[in-house]
Structures are given as structure tokens and as C-alpha cells.
Design an enzyme around this catalytic site. Structure first.
Site, PDB file in Angstrom:
ATOM      1  N   LYS A  46       0.861  -1.187   0.000  1.00 34.75           N
ATOM      2  CA  LYS A  46       0.000   0.000   0.000  1.00 34.75           C
ATOM      3  C   LYS A  46       0.893   1.230   0.000  1.00 34.75           C
ATOM      4  O   LYS A  46       1.393   1.667   1.038  1.00 34.75           O
ATOM      5  CB  LYS A  46      -0.925   0.014   1.223  1.00 34.75           C
ATOM      6  CG  LYS A  46      -2.115   0.944   1.002  1.00 34.75           C
ATOM      7  CD  LYS A  46      -2.591   1.672   2.236  1.00 34.75           C
ATOM      8  CE  LYS A  46      -1.842   2.930   2.559  1.00 34.75           C
ATOM      9  NZ  LYS A  46      -1.751   3.980   1.528  1.00 34.75           N
ATOM     10  N   CYS A 101      12.800  12.437   7.175  1.00 32.89           N
ATOM     11  CA  CYS A 101      12.715  12.173   8.616  1.00 32.89           C
ATOM     12  C   CYS A 101      14.040  12.526   9.277  1.00 32.89           C
ATOM     13  O   CYS A 101      14.101  12.827  10.460  1.00 32.89           O
ATOM     14  CB  CYS A 101      12.362  10.718   8.856  1.00 32.89           C
ATOM     15  SG  CYS A 101      13.484   9.600   8.030  1.00 32.89           S
TER      16      CYS A 101
HETATM   17  N1  LIG Z   1      12.027   6.826  10.126  1.00 33.69           N
HETATM   18  C1  LIG Z   1      12.054   6.653   8.817  1.00 33.69           C
HETATM   19  O1  LIG Z   1      12.784   5.830   8.280  1.00 33.69           O
HETATM   20  C2  LIG Z   1      11.177   7.505   7.955  1.00 33.69           C
HETATM   21  C3  LIG Z   1      11.414   7.536   6.586  1.00 33.69           C
HETATM   22  C4  LIG Z   1      10.583   8.331   5.767  1.00 33.69           C
HETATM   23  C5  LIG Z   1       9.560   9.070   6.336  1.00 33.69           C
HETATM   24  N2  LIG Z   1       9.370   9.021   7.671  1.00 33.69           N
HETATM   25  C6  LIG Z   1       8.297   9.830   8.288  1.00 33.69           C
HETATM   26  O2  LIG Z   1       7.136   9.749   7.476  1.00 33.69           O
HETATM   27  C7  LIG Z   1       6.377  10.941   7.592  1.00 33.69           C
HETATM   28  C8  LIG Z   1       6.047  11.469   6.218  1.00 33.69           C
HETATM   29  O3  LIG Z   1       5.424  10.505   5.456  1.00 33.69           O
HETATM   30  P1  LIG Z   1       3.848  10.472   5.227  1.00 33.69           P
HETATM   31  O4  LIG Z   1       3.320  11.862   5.229  1.00 33.69           O
HETATM   32  O5  LIG Z   1       3.627   9.624   4.034  1.00 33.69           O
HETATM   33  O6  LIG Z   1       3.350   9.738   6.556  1.00 33.69           O
HETATM   34  P2  LIG Z   1       1.871   9.218   6.903  1.00 33.69           P
HETATM   35  O7  LIG Z   1       1.957   8.618   8.252  1.00 33.69           O
HETATM   36  O8  LIG Z   1       0.858  10.240   6.658  1.00 33.69           O
HETATM   37  O9  LIG Z   1       1.614   8.072   5.819  1.00 33.69           O
HETATM   38  C9  LIG Z   1       2.478   6.963   5.690  1.00 33.69           C
HETATM   39  C10 LIG Z   1       1.686   5.816   5.072  1.00 33.69           C
HETATM   40  O10 LIG Z   1       0.694   5.412   6.014  1.00 33.69           O
HETATM   41  C11 LIG Z   1      -0.552   5.334   5.370  1.00 33.69           C
HETATM   42  N3  LIG Z   1      -1.608   5.511   6.366  1.00 33.69           N
HETATM   43  C12 LIG Z   1      -2.218   6.646   6.760  1.00 33.69           C
HETATM   44  N4  LIG Z   1      -3.149   6.369   7.707  1.00 33.69           N
HETATM   45  C13 LIG Z   1      -3.116   5.033   7.922  1.00 33.69           C
HETATM   46  C14 LIG Z   1      -3.820   4.141   8.769  1.00 33.69           C
HETATM   47  N5  LIG Z   1      -4.760   4.548   9.605  1.00 33.69           N
HETATM   48  N6  LIG Z   1      -3.533   2.822   8.717  1.00 33.69           N
HETATM   49  C15 LIG Z   1      -2.572   2.375   7.898  1.00 33.69           C
HETATM   50  N7  LIG Z   1      -1.878   3.171   7.042  1.00 33.69           N
HETATM   51  C16 LIG Z   1      -2.144   4.486   7.070  1.00 33.69           C
HETATM   52  C17 LIG Z   1      -0.472   6.399   4.308  1.00 33.69           C
HETATM   53  O11 LIG Z   1      -1.455   6.187   3.323  1.00 33.69           O
HETATM   54  C18 LIG Z   1       0.932   6.189   3.801  1.00 33.69           C
HETATM   55  O12 LIG Z   1       0.988   5.109   2.903  1.00 33.69           O
HETATM   56  C19 LIG Z   1       7.239  11.892   8.392  1.00 33.69           C
HETATM   57  O13 LIG Z   1       6.797  11.885   9.725  1.00 33.69           O
HETATM   58  C20 LIG Z   1       8.629  11.280   8.284  1.00 33.69           C
HETATM   59  O14 LIG Z   1       9.483  11.628   9.339  1.00 33.69           O
HETATM   60  C21 LIG Z   1      10.139   8.257   8.490  1.00 33.69           C
HETATM   61  N1  LIG Z   2      17.397   7.553   5.015  1.00 34.27           N
HETATM   62  C1  LIG Z   2      17.206   8.934   4.692  1.00 34.27           C
HETATM   63  C2  LIG Z   2      15.975   9.518   5.323  1.00 34.27           C
HETATM   64  C3  LIG Z   2      14.708   8.735   5.175  1.00 34.27           C
HETATM   65  C4  LIG Z   2      13.564   9.489   5.746  1.00 34.27           C
HETATM   66  O1  LIG Z   2      12.973  10.350   5.248  1.00 34.27           O
HETATM   67  C5  LIG Z   2      18.393   9.751   5.149  1.00 34.27           C
HETATM   68  O2  LIG Z   2      19.297   9.222   5.775  1.00 34.27           O
HETATM   69  O3  LIG Z   2      18.418  10.946   4.875  1.00 34.27           O
END
Ligand SMILES: NC(=O)c1ccc[n+]([C@@H]2O[C@H](COP(=O)([O-])OP(=O)(O)OC[C@H]3O[C@@H](n4cnc5c(N)ncnc54)[C@H](O)[C@@H]3O)[C@@H](O)[C@H]2O)c1
Ligand SMILES: N[C@@H](CCC=O)C(=O)O
Length: 515
Positions: free
Chosen positions: A205, A320
Site C-alpha cells: 500500500k 525524517c
Molecule cells: N524513520 C524513517 O525511516 C522515515 C522515513 C521516511 C519518512 N518518515 C516519516 O514519514 C512521515 C512522512 O510521510 P507520510 O506523510 O507519508 O506519513 P503518513 O503517516 O501520513 O503516511 C504513511 C503511510 O501510512 C498510510 N496511512 C495513513 N493512515 C493510515 C492508517 N490509519 N492505517 C494504515 N496506514 C495508514 C499512508 O497512506 C501512507 O501510505 C514523516 O513523519 C517522516 O518523518 C520516516
Molecule cells: N534515510 C534517509 C531519510 C529517510 C527518511 O525520510 C536519510 O538518511 O536521509
């Protein structure tokens, strides 16, 4: 025999040949915009009445693609297909599963600029950021393929006379992959192929903002030899099919990357044992960050300023890992701030299809509104020293913005904004700088700029983050070099792209045979 892993090189866009190849890829992708993309369930294509329209964040009126949207009925069909396919996929040898990833990586490598061009159009990534995203997707496939081969015979355990013991890794079942839009290719692909190569079947998804690049990746897996039902493509509403599939009694593993609130909700739901469920679900959640670059009084101040700017404004701060906080020793605070403001004012913001543009748009209207609200909060809480404006007439553009003299407890120092907004706080000394760096609920990345060896050792011990960097930016982890994942509310610290990652997708089985 496979060559040793090394990461995919980044494209040098100073070379004219590379620039024209990338421009040609953009043209090729532009000629394909607006097409329809179906669900893929059990290898069959299925268009739905309800759809998701993916738009270009730099040009709202440009449709990237119209993608089928799975409801609960299609989610259930996909679950049945994945569950059935698991019975054969789990018996496919680890080498064969790994080879599929290596073939898929080769296909993507041949079409590298084309994939990056989709990221420019669908996610608003500037060329360099898109190129790095595609390179990381290739790396995940190459790295996890090799990791699976290394794990195929399990780990050694002791045997005794007349008793032969083995310790093997086996797959868990159907995995639900929920991916974010910000690394629309790399994280989506990495969190799909890790369960796949370990012998699980997958319901993918993708984020609703970037489903087209995910569909293109499913096509690549099919071209590489993916059997029907092993990866099912089910874009849809997070709250509707996300919840349905998280709760589903046949889901054995969930790998989620996204925001804190959604991740925590999903973690809690997955803990509940549903009627008919005969196992506990495994959950990998990788969530947000509020990451800090700490600058010591003994430091190369130009390096510090460069590291702060790169960390804060790469891909408009939508990582992130973004360094949205700079905590600087009072002795060098004014000088570092001055250099950062000068560098920030020199950054270009614009249409990401143009080579050399540093920052493109933010992803959508909701992100634009949220970031602009935080800029207003910042104006109350601190001193605006650069940027502060936005323009959402055609696309969602926001200036790189810097606030000085923020209180360490201010909202702009504590809450993930996920946009091009940087806050500066002054620290009395290095000790206090580390205390401030640790004062959020997150613990994802951090960087320390110092030439003082003792303080490097102190930070190694006391700076509580999953990815800690010295004398560089805090973004840009590379698969196999900087395993990635955070502490505290940043997630389960699963360390994507690291040597312990695949094991999280498998169950260890002890087999003891008397002879
Ligand atoms: N730690 C990491 O490795 C990492 C990497 C990339 C992004 N992020 C984080 O992701 C966020 C940005 O991404 P985003 O805006 O796509 O996040 P989001 O949480 O809005 O969405 C992420 C995914 O979850 C799905 N989703 C939303 N509601 C849901 C539910 N109730 N049940 C199941 N799935 C659901 C969305 O459709 C999407 O596919 C930021 O907070 C960023 O820091 C973290
Ligand atoms: N792995 C990426 C961040 C992923 C999250 O958004 C980095 O190291 O910059």
C-alpha cells in the site's frame, strides 16, 4: 557468484552527457503522464470506479496518473491472493528469491534516469535528490539479495554425538507494506523487497501522493520473474484499507514507514489479537524525527554552516532525517548563524525539472498549509532571519526559512514540521548543547561538528539517536554503510539497509534430528 556489495554511484550532473540523458528521461516520462494504473492482485489487473489522482506538486493542474483505489473488497481479494501465493513462494529457495532482486536491480539500473524523472514529476524532487532516491532503491535490492544468501543456511549451533542441530530462518506469511511519499521509490521498494526476499508475500500500500512510481516498480518485479500473488499492489486510503489490513487475522508482519501518529496507532492496533488469529503480529514502524546539528566552539565553522543548510533544506526538509534544529555553542553562535543565513539566501527554489534547482515544492496543499502555520508559530516564538514566505498559486513552494534564538522547548524546536524550516538555539557549552539535542521525544539522527576528540567521544556516549554523524550533515544514509533507524518515538530502530534487518522478517526455527 555475486560481486561484493558496493553502493550505486550518484550521477554527476556537472557532466553534460548526464544532463542531456536526464533531460531526455524527463521528456520520455512527460509523454506518459495522465495514464491509468490498475490494482495488481494475484497477477491480475483490476481498475476500480474510485481512483486516486496523482498530481505534480510543482504544477497542481498536471496529472501524473490516475490510479485504481482498493476498498475493503479488493483488500480482502489481495489478502486471499497473497495467502495462497505464500504456500508456493515460501518453498522457493533463498538464492532464487535473491536472484529476483538482483535482476530487478539491473532493470532499474538500465532505466535509472527514467525512474528518477518519475520522482521529479510525482514527488517534486530536484534531480540530485531523485537520483539518490533511485540509487537507494537499487542498493536495497542488491544489499538484501546478498544478505538473504548469507542467511540462507541460518546460523551455526552446536550438535552432539547422535544429534544434528540446525538453526534456520523461515518466512512468517503475508506482510503488509505501508510506505511514505518522501522516499517514494527507495523506501517503498526496500520495504517491499525485504519481506519478499525472506519468503513472505506482500500487500503493497504505497502513499496516495506517489502511487505511480510504485506501480512502475511492481512492473519491474514482474519483468524480473515475480510469480502472481507474491506482491499485490493495493493503493488506497490509509484509514480504510490500512486499518482493515492491519487488523486482518492473516496479516503476520507489518512494515510501516511514516508519521508518528499513524505509526503509533498502527502499533497499538496490531497488538490486538483478532478472532481466528493464531499468531502475534510482527511490527516494524519507522517514524518521524526532530533532528539536531550540534556545533561546538572548536569547529570548522564553514563546514558547520554547510552541514546545517544541507541537513535542513535538502528535499525541502521533507526527510525524517532533516536537521531542523541547530544547537550552537554561544562562543560561535553569531558567526555560524550569519554564515547559515547567507548560504540559505543563496539557495534556489523552483520547478524541479530544471537542472540545478536546489529546492522544489513541498508535497501537497496539506503539507503547504501545515508548514506555513508553523512559520507563523515561529514568528511568535523566535526571530525570523531568512525566508518565511510561500507561494501556492501553481505549485506548493516555500522559501527556506531560518529562525534564530528559539527557546529549546519552543514548538518549532520540538515538533516535526517536515518542511524547509530551521530553528537555531544557543547553548552555554557542549554539555548543554547535548542536553538540548536530546530534549525531544524523537531520536532519529543527529550530527556534531567539532574538532575536539573528547567531545566526539562524549557525544558518542550521550547523544541518544539511532544515526549519529560527525563533521557532516545528518541526512543521506547509504544502504549497507549507514543502517538507518531511530530511537524513542522515531520507531522500532529496525535499521533498514543493515545486517540485522532481514531477520526481523523471519522466524528462527530450531531443528534437532537424532540419527
Ligand atoms: N524513520 C524513517 O525511516 C522515515 C522515513 C521516511 C519518512 N518518515 C516519516 O514519514 C512521515 C512522512 O510521510 P507520510 O506523510 O507519508 O506519513 P503518513 O503517516 O501520513 O503516511 C504513511 C503511510 O501510512 C498510510 N496511512 C495513513 N493512515 C493510515 C492508517 N490509519 N492505517 C494504515 N496506514 C495508514 C499512508 O497512506 C501512507 O501510505 C514523516 O513523519 C517522516 O518523518 C520516516
Ligand atoms: N534515510 C534517509 C531519510 C529517510 C527518511 O525520510 C536519510 O538518511 O536521509
Amino acid at each position: 557468484m555475486l560481486q561484493a556489495y558496493s553502493h550505486e554511484p550518484f550521477t554527476d550532473f556537472a557532466i553534460e552527457e548526464n544532463r542531456s540523458a536526464f533531460a531526455a528521461a524527463l521528456q520520455k516520462v512527460e509523454a506518459q503522464l495522465g495514464a491509468d494504473y490498475p490494482l495488481v492482485i494475484g497477477g491480475k489487473r483490476l481498475m476500480t470506479a474510485e481512483t486516486i489522482t496523482s498530481c505534480n506538486p510543482a504544477n497542481k493542474s498536471e496529472v501524473i496518473g490516475v490510479v485504481a483505489k482498493a476498498g475493503k473488497e479488493q483488500a480482502e481479494q489481495a489478502m486471499e491472493a497473497a495467502d495462497a501465493a505464500f504456500q508456493s513462494w515460501r518453498k522457493v529457495s533463498p538464492e532464487e528469491r535473491a536472484n529476483l532482486l538482483i535482476r530487478a536491480a539491473a532493470i532499474v539500473r538500465r532505466r535509472k534516469h527514467e525512474f528518477s524523472a518519475w520522482l521529479v514529476k510525482e514527488a517534486g524532487k530536484p534531480w540530485k535528490e531523485a537520483d539518490a532516491d533511485t540509487a537507494e532503491a537499487i542498493d536495497f535490492m542488491e544489499y538484501y539479495g546478498r544478505q538473504m544468501i548469507a542467511l540462507k543456511d541460518g546460523k551455526p549451533v552446536n550438535s552432539r554425538a547422535g544429534e544434528h542441530n540446525r538453526y534456520l530462518y523461515t518466512p512468517t506469511g503475508v506482510c503488509l507494506t505501508i510506505s511514505p511519499w518522501n522516499f517514494a521509490f527507495a523506501i517503498m521498494a526496500g520495504t517491499t523487497v525485504a519481506p519478499l526476499v525472506t519468503g513472505n508475500t506482500v500487500l503493497l500500500k504505497p502513499a496516495s501522493a506517489t502511487p505511480v512510481v510504485a506501480y512502475k516498480f511492481v512492473e519491474v518485479l514482474e519483468e524480473a520473474g515475480l510469480p502472481p500473488g507474491v506482491v499485490n499492489f493495493v493503493p488506497g486510503s490509509g484509514s480504510e484499507i490500512g486499518d482493515y489490513l492491519v487488523d486482518h487475522p492473516k496479516t503476520t508482519l507489518i512494515t510501516f514507514t511514516g508519521s508518528r501518529d499513524v505509526g503509533v496507532r498502527l502499533y497499538e492496533r496490531a497488538a490486538a489479537v483478532q478472532p481466528g488469529q493464531q499468531h502475534l503480529k510482527r511490527v516494524i514502524v519507522e517514524m518521524g524525527g526532530k533532528d539536531t546539528v550540534v556545533v561546538d566552539k572548536e569547529a570548522d565553522l564553514e563546514l558547520a554552516a554547510q552541514a546545517i543548510v544541507t541537513s535542513a533544506f535538502g528535499f525541502s526538509g521533507q526527510k525524517c532525517s532533516a536537521g531542523s534544529r541547530a544547537v550552537v555553542d554561544q562562543a560561535v553562535y553569531d558567526e555560524v548563524l550569519e554564515r547559515v543565513v547567507a548560504l540559505t539566501k543563496a539557495l534556489s527554489v523552483g520547478e524541479p525539472t530544471t537542472a540545478d534547482v536546489y529546492m522544489g515544492p513541498v508535497i501537497d496543499q496539506a503539507a503547504y498549509t501545515k508548514i506555513m502555520e508553523y512559520i507563523e508559530i515561529g514568528k511568535q516564538e523566535a526571530r525570523l532571519v531568512a525566508g518565511g514566505s510561500g507561494d501556492n498559486a501553481d505549485g506548493f513552494f516555500i522559501e527556506p526559512t531560518v529562525f534564530a534564538d528559539a527557546d529549546p522547548k519552543a514548538r518549532i524546536m520540538q515538533e516535526e514540521i517536515f518542511g524547509p524550516v530551521l530553528a537555531f538555539s544557543k547553548a552555554r557549552d557542549f554539555e548543554e548543547a547535548l542536553d538540548i539535542a536530546n530534549n525531544t521525544e524523537y531520536g532519529l539522527t543527529g550530527a556534531v561538528i567539532t574538532t575536539n576528540r573528547e567531545r566526539i567521544e562524549q557525544a558518542k556516549r550521550d547523544f541518544h539517536v539511532g544515526n549519529l554523524y560527525f563533521n557532516r550533515n545528518c541526512t543521506g544514509a547509504i544502504v549497507g554503510y549507514h543502517p538507518f533507524g531511530g530511537f524513542k518515538m522515531s520507531g522500532t530502530d529496525s535499521k533498514a539497509g543493515g545486517p540485522d534487518y532481514l531477520i526481523l522478517h523471519m522466524q528462527a526455527k530450531t531443528i534437532s534430528e537424532m540419527y
